[in-house]
Design a protein around this motif. Sequence first.
Motif, PDB file in Angstrom:
ATOM      1  N   THR A 116     -12.972  -7.762  -0.837  1.00  0.00           N
ATOM      2  CA  THR A 116     -11.707  -7.024  -0.841  1.00  0.00           C
ATOM      3  C   THR A 116     -11.775  -5.873   0.152  1.00  0.00           C
ATOM      4  O   THR A 116     -12.854  -5.457   0.581  1.00  0.00           O
ATOM      5  N   ASN A 266      -5.001  -0.331  -2.467  1.00  0.00           N
ATOM      6  CA  ASN A 266      -4.760  -1.110  -3.676  1.00  0.00           C
ATOM      7  C   ASN A 266      -3.557  -2.041  -3.485  1.00  0.00           C
ATOM      8  O   ASN A 266      -3.586  -3.209  -3.899  1.00  0.00           O
ATOM      9  N   ASN A 269      -4.609  -4.944  -1.168  1.00  0.00           N
ATOM     10  CA  ASN A 269      -5.401  -5.952  -1.883  1.00  0.00           C
ATOM     11  C   ASN A 269      -4.536  -6.807  -2.794  1.00  0.00           C
ATOM     12  O   ASN A 269      -4.762  -8.004  -2.945  1.00  0.00           O
ATOM     13  N   ALA A 270      -3.534  -6.165  -3.408  1.00  0.00           N
ATOM     14  CA  ALA A 270      -2.608  -6.933  -4.251  1.00  0.00           C
ATOM     15  C   ALA A 270      -1.798  -7.915  -3.406  1.00  0.00           C
ATOM     16  O   ALA A 270      -1.520  -9.040  -3.841  1.00  0.00           O
TER      17      ALA A 270
END
Length: 272
Positions: A116, A266, A269-270
Amino acid sequence: MLNYNGKISDHFELTASNRGFLFGDALFETVRVVNGKINFSEDHYFRLMASMRILRMRIPQEFTLEFFESQLLTVIPNDGAYRVRMTVFRNEGGRYTPETNSVSYIVSSESLTTPTFQINSDPCEVDLYKDFHITNHLLSTLKTTNRLINIVGSIYAKENGLQNCLLINESKNVVETLNGNLFMLMGTTVITPPLSEGCLNGVLRKQMLKILQNWEGITLLEQPISPFELQKADELFYTNAIQGIQSITKYRKKEYVTSFASVLTNALNALV
């Protein structure tokens, strides 16, 4: 392991007539692949196709999106995280005027430590690199193998104890970092230079624009950035397809927070 025009080998023989070597007559795409999934493959593919057209390279009939993806996956196993690079170069012949516009390609890879995107918590101090300027025209937006300003800028950064440098164009505006597209947070406004300033047409830049355009409470602007604005910013960060989002922590006497870049990572990554 290498893939040269569809043939798998452990080496590649570079001839003295290779146009990528002689003239920098080549393009490349560097993609992140995790467990056999190529991040943003369509964006990488269409950028490569558009760049080949701009450089008057002949696109082979078999160069479809499916072909592009299949060739990237030939040099890695099905699991793990990898940095995979495809380099496309015009075939041998001619000097500045090519004898042919047909192309060849080579695909190589190396492993990555994390599957990630991660925010690097290490300090990242930058300064302006002013010895050479980026020209604000269409060729500067392409991912060609001519990266001399990035190379000498990286040497300058190393010699001066910096972790990166900010590149400027002929108008003395800040364009990008040595290895990524620049974003600046001022209050609730995020500013990034437009492509007309000469910055790379980055795949992660495109993803950031998508994310920020729909971010409640945030105003996104594509406009030139003056060096004087940097010290008024709350946060600076840059993006590229392998590292994701990286925060800049210091420019001259100005120190920056990194909180918004962490939240954006974040979200990125989503999205992946």
